[in-house]
Design an enzyme around this catalytic site. Structure first.
Site, PDB file in Angstrom:
ATOM      1  N   ASP A 191      -6.479 -95.111 -36.074  1.00  0.00           N
ATOM      2  CA  ASP A 191      -5.979 -94.008 -35.247  1.00  0.00           C
ATOM      3  C   ASP A 191      -6.116 -94.348 -33.760  1.00  0.00           C
ATOM      4  O   ASP A 191      -5.237 -94.018 -32.950  1.00  0.00           O
ATOM      5  CB  ASP A 191      -6.737 -92.714 -35.585  1.00  0.00           C
ATOM      6  CG  ASP A 191      -6.619 -92.365 -37.053  1.00  0.00           C
ATOM      7  OD1 ASP A 191      -5.494 -92.428 -37.584  1.00  0.00           O
ATOM      8  OD2 ASP A 191      -7.645 -92.065 -37.689  1.00  0.00           O
ATOM      9  N   HIS A 218      -9.562 -88.349 -40.572  1.00  0.00           N
ATOM     10  CA  HIS A 218      -8.461 -89.296 -40.743  1.00  0.00           C
ATOM     11  C   HIS A 218      -7.418 -88.763 -41.725  1.00  0.00           C
ATOM     12  O   HIS A 218      -7.257 -89.286 -42.822  1.00  0.00           O
ATOM     13  CB  HIS A 218      -8.991 -90.661 -41.200  1.00  0.00           C
ATOM     14  CG  HIS A 218      -7.896 -91.667 -41.415  1.00  0.00           C
ATOM     15  ND1 HIS A 218      -7.145 -92.185 -40.375  1.00  0.00           N
ATOM     16  CD2 HIS A 218      -7.388 -92.216 -42.538  1.00  0.00           C
ATOM     17  CE1 HIS A 218      -6.239 -93.009 -40.855  1.00  0.00           C
ATOM     18  NE2 HIS A 218      -6.349 -93.053 -42.173  1.00  0.00           N
TER      19      HIS A 218
HETATM   20  P1  NAD Z   1      -3.661-102.004 -52.444  1.00  0.00           P
HETATM   21  O1  NAD Z   1      -3.306-101.313 -53.709  1.00  0.00           O
HETATM   22  O2  NAD Z   1      -2.736-103.009 -51.882  1.00  0.00           O
HETATM   23  O3  NAD Z   1      -5.072-102.741 -52.624  1.00  0.00           O
HETATM   24  C1  NAD Z   1      -6.186-102.086 -53.168  1.00  0.00           C
HETATM   25  C2  NAD Z   1      -7.042-103.108 -53.861  1.00  0.00           C
HETATM   26  O4  NAD Z   1      -8.173-102.424 -54.402  1.00  0.00           O
HETATM   27  C3  NAD Z   1      -6.324-103.812 -55.041  1.00  0.00           C
HETATM   28  O5  NAD Z   1      -6.427-105.214 -54.913  1.00  0.00           O
HETATM   29  C4  NAD Z   1      -7.074-103.317 -56.256  1.00  0.00           C
HETATM   30  O6  NAD Z   1      -7.174-104.269 -57.291  1.00  0.00           O
HETATM   31  C5  NAD Z   1      -8.444-103.020 -55.647  1.00  0.00           C
HETATM   32  N1  NAD Z   1      -9.251-102.153 -56.487  1.00  0.00           N
HETATM   33  C6  NAD Z   1      -8.875-101.097 -57.231  1.00  0.00           C
HETATM   34  N2  NAD Z   1      -9.934-100.605 -57.894  1.00  0.00           N
HETATM   35  C7  NAD Z   1     -10.989-101.360 -57.535  1.00  0.00           C
HETATM   36  C8  NAD Z   1     -12.357-101.350 -57.891  1.00  0.00           C
HETATM   37  N3  NAD Z   1     -12.858-100.459 -58.738  1.00  0.00           N
HETATM   38  N4  NAD Z   1     -13.154-102.275 -57.342  1.00  0.00           N
HETATM   39  C9  NAD Z   1     -12.666-103.194 -56.474  1.00  0.00           C
HETATM   40  N5  NAD Z   1     -11.384-103.259 -56.110  1.00  0.00           N
HETATM   41  C10 NAD Z   1     -10.572-102.351 -56.640  1.00  0.00           C
HETATM   42  O7  NAD Z   1      -3.980-100.867 -51.360  1.00  0.00           O
HETATM   43  P2  NAD Z   1      -4.179-101.049 -49.787  1.00  0.00           P
HETATM   44  O8  NAD Z   1      -2.862-100.907 -49.115  1.00  0.00           O
HETATM   45  O9  NAD Z   1      -4.997-102.246 -49.530  1.00  0.00           O
HETATM   46  O10 NAD Z   1      -5.008 -99.715 -49.433  1.00  0.00           O
HETATM   47  C11 NAD Z   1      -6.311 -99.548 -49.922  1.00  0.00           C
HETATM   48  C12 NAD Z   1      -6.886 -98.202 -49.513  1.00  0.00           C
HETATM   49  O11 NAD Z   1      -7.037 -98.132 -48.092  1.00  0.00           O
HETATM   50  C13 NAD Z   1      -5.993 -97.010 -49.889  1.00  0.00           C
HETATM   51  O12 NAD Z   1      -6.804 -95.972 -50.372  1.00  0.00           O
HETATM   52  C14 NAD Z   1      -5.363 -96.622 -48.561  1.00  0.00           C
HETATM   53  O13 NAD Z   1      -4.960 -95.277 -48.530  1.00  0.00           O
HETATM   54  C15 NAD Z   1      -6.498 -96.894 -47.614  1.00  0.00           C
HETATM   55  N6  NAD Z   1      -6.141 -97.028 -46.211  1.00  0.00           N
HETATM   56  C16 NAD Z   1      -6.984 -96.510 -45.287  1.00  0.00           C
HETATM   57  C17 NAD Z   1      -6.717 -96.630 -43.936  1.00  0.00           C
HETATM   58  C18 NAD Z   1      -7.666 -96.078 -42.908  1.00  0.00           C
HETATM   59  O14 NAD Z   1      -7.279 -95.957 -41.750  1.00  0.00           O
HETATM   60  N7  NAD Z   1      -8.901 -95.743 -43.248  1.00  0.00           N
HETATM   61  C19 NAD Z   1      -5.553 -97.284 -43.519  1.00  0.00           C
HETATM   62  C20 NAD Z   1      -4.689 -97.816 -44.485  1.00  0.00           C
HETATM   63  C21 NAD Z   1      -4.997 -97.674 -45.834  1.00  0.00           C
HETATM   64  C1  LMR Z   2      -2.985 -94.839 -42.421  1.00  0.00           C
HETATM   65  O1  LMR Z   2      -3.344 -94.044 -41.539  1.00  0.00           O
HETATM   66  O2  LMR Z   2      -2.076 -95.664 -42.237  1.00  0.00           O
HETATM   67  C2  LMR Z   2      -3.698 -94.840 -43.740  1.00  0.00           C
HETATM   68  O3  LMR Z   2      -4.578 -93.774 -43.840  1.00  0.00           O
HETATM   69  C3  LMR Z   2      -2.779 -94.946 -44.901  1.00  0.00           C
HETATM   70  C4  LMR Z   2      -1.970 -93.715 -45.157  1.00  0.00           C
HETATM   71  O4  LMR Z   2      -1.891 -93.284 -46.309  1.00  0.00           O
HETATM   72  O5  LMR Z   2      -1.365 -93.184 -44.218  1.00  0.00           O
END
Ligand code: NAD
Ligand code: LMR
Length: 354
Positions: A191, A218
């Site tokens: 953010d 967030h």
């Molecule tokens: P993705 O599906 O590409 O990757 C997630 C990974 O987690 C996969 O490789 C999967 O195998 C793994 N996984 C699932 N269960 C698991 C477990 N029990 N133990 C270990 N690994 C496990 O998803 P992504 O795009 O990398 O996003 C991941 C998370 O981050 C989502 O929840 C997304 O919403 C969040 N996110 C948060 C922010 C933030 O600002 N905080 C920003 C973007 C995404």
């Molecule tokens: C973001 O802010 O990009 C992440 O929290 C992923 C989402 O679901 O928007």
């Protein structure tokens, strides 16, 4: 002399766990024959969810971080492949891969910092809260592992919905008797990264010269940019304020829609996660004046968790800063943010206490 050499060889051959890794040693010189130098001094960092959209670039960037000596990559799929790939980078950190629940404890033992991007991402039309049912259980299991194997590690929690997963993690740690609120940080850095970028665009500045605090949480209206506290000090018209606030709040949705079903922000998130992890490691090292925004246990408002600027030190978030002066637009935004945040926090707490 020989035992030093053996230790080095053992360290090198342990780079690619699990032992049944996809790597075949087909050449004449085996990995155990190599006269390898050990890794550089530094911190031990684990990435849980390392094979994912965020996990892979995050792992790559952490391998490039000179403060990292050991990098553990854990996932339930494809961890050996990602580990083999990243381990060929000629940077200091030693990389080891861990695949599936039976290897979680080995992945976590001895870690100084645990970064958690494990879990499912949004598709168009979903809110972050729609991810709760799947991601809550994933975060619980991983945090149980942290409590058991590295209770003193700093935890950077990325998995959504952050407004609920951080309270879930706190409850898991409380149950295990290991909870230290300073060491649990929800990552809201993306953010801030977005706010700096969008404000720089409007002002015609280099984003690296801009610093905008983003407080609250967030998700949607809980993301509250404090444009009145932007650096360099700037004034915005009401239209600019409205445009910037909405764009920062909807930044995640903007990416989800553009990816059209192929996930949410991964590359900018990996960048933001590494920016934040690096700040945590500099704090752990004892650097002075390391200050970033994060979603932490807080007494700044009546809510038990809230994102504000925190000072990062040897014990994690050692100081949680007050909000500072808000203008009328921000005061209204704060009320909206607190209402939604209260529900999301309670949902996370109830998931563990039920
Ligand atoms: P993705 O599906 O590409 O990757 C997630 C990974 O987690 C996969 O490789 C999967 O195998 C793994 N996984 C699932 N269960 C698991 C477990 N029990 N133990 C270990 N690994 C496990 O998803 P992504 O795009 O990398 O996003 C991941 C998370 O981050 C989502 O929840 C997304 O919403 C969040 N996110 C948060 C922010 C933030 O600002 N905080 C920003 C973007 C995404
Ligand atoms: C973001 O802010 O990009 C992440 O929290 C992923 C989402 O679901 O928007």
């Amino acid at each position: 002399m020989e035992s030093v050499a053996n230790q080095r060889i053992a360290r090198l051959s342990a780079h690619l766990q699990p032992p049944n890794s996809q790597m075949e040693e087909s050449c004449v010189l085996k990995r155990t024959d190599c006269r390898a130098k050990g890794g550089a001094p530094g911190f031990k960092v684990a990435v849980l969810g390392a094979a994912g959209g965020i996990g892979q670039p995050l792992a790559m960037l952490m391998k490039m971080n000179p403060l990292v000596s050991v990098l553990h990559l854990y996932d339930v799929v494809n961890a050996p492949g990602v580990t083999a790939d990243i381990s060929h980078m000629d940077t200091g950190a030693v990389v080891r891969g861990f695949l599936g629940q039976p290897q979680l404890e080995s992945a976590l033992t001895g870690m100084d910092l645990v970064i958690i991007p494990a879990g499912v991402p949004r598709k168009p039309g979903m809110t972050r809260d729609d991810l709760f049912n799947i991601n809550a259980g994933i975060v619980r299991t991983l945090c149980e592992g942290v409590a058991k194997c590295c209770p003193n590690a700093i935890v950077n929690l990325i998995s959504n919905p952050v407004n609920s997963t951080v309270p879930i993690a706190a409850e898991v740690f409380k149950k295990a008797g290991t909870y230290d609120p300073k060491r649990l940080l929800g990552v809201t850095m993306l953010d801030v990264v977005r706010a700096n970028t969008f404000v720089a665009e409007v002002l015609g500045l280099d984003p690296r010269e801009v610093d905008v605090p983003v407080v609250g949480g967030h998700a949607g209206v809980t993301i509250l940019p404090l444009l009145s506290q932007a650096k360099p000090p700037s004034s915005f018209t009401p239209e600019e304020t409205e445009y910037l606030t909405k764009r920062i709040q909807d930044g995640g949705t903007e990416v989800v829609q553009a990816k059209a079903g192929a996930g949410s922000a991964t590359l900018s998130m990996a960048y933001a996660a590494v920016k934040f992890a690096d700040a945590c490691l500099r704090g752990l090292r004892g650097d002075a004046g390391v200050v970033e925004c994060a979603f932490v246990a807080s007494e700044v408002t009546e809510l038990p968790f809230f994102a504000t600027k925190v000072r990062l030190g040897r014990r994690g978030a050692e100081e949680v800063y007050q909000l500072g002066p808000l203008n009328e637009y921000e005061r209204v935004g704060l009320q909206k943010a607190k209402k939604e945040l209260a529900e999301s926090i309670q949902k996370g707490i109830s998931f563990i206490r039920k």
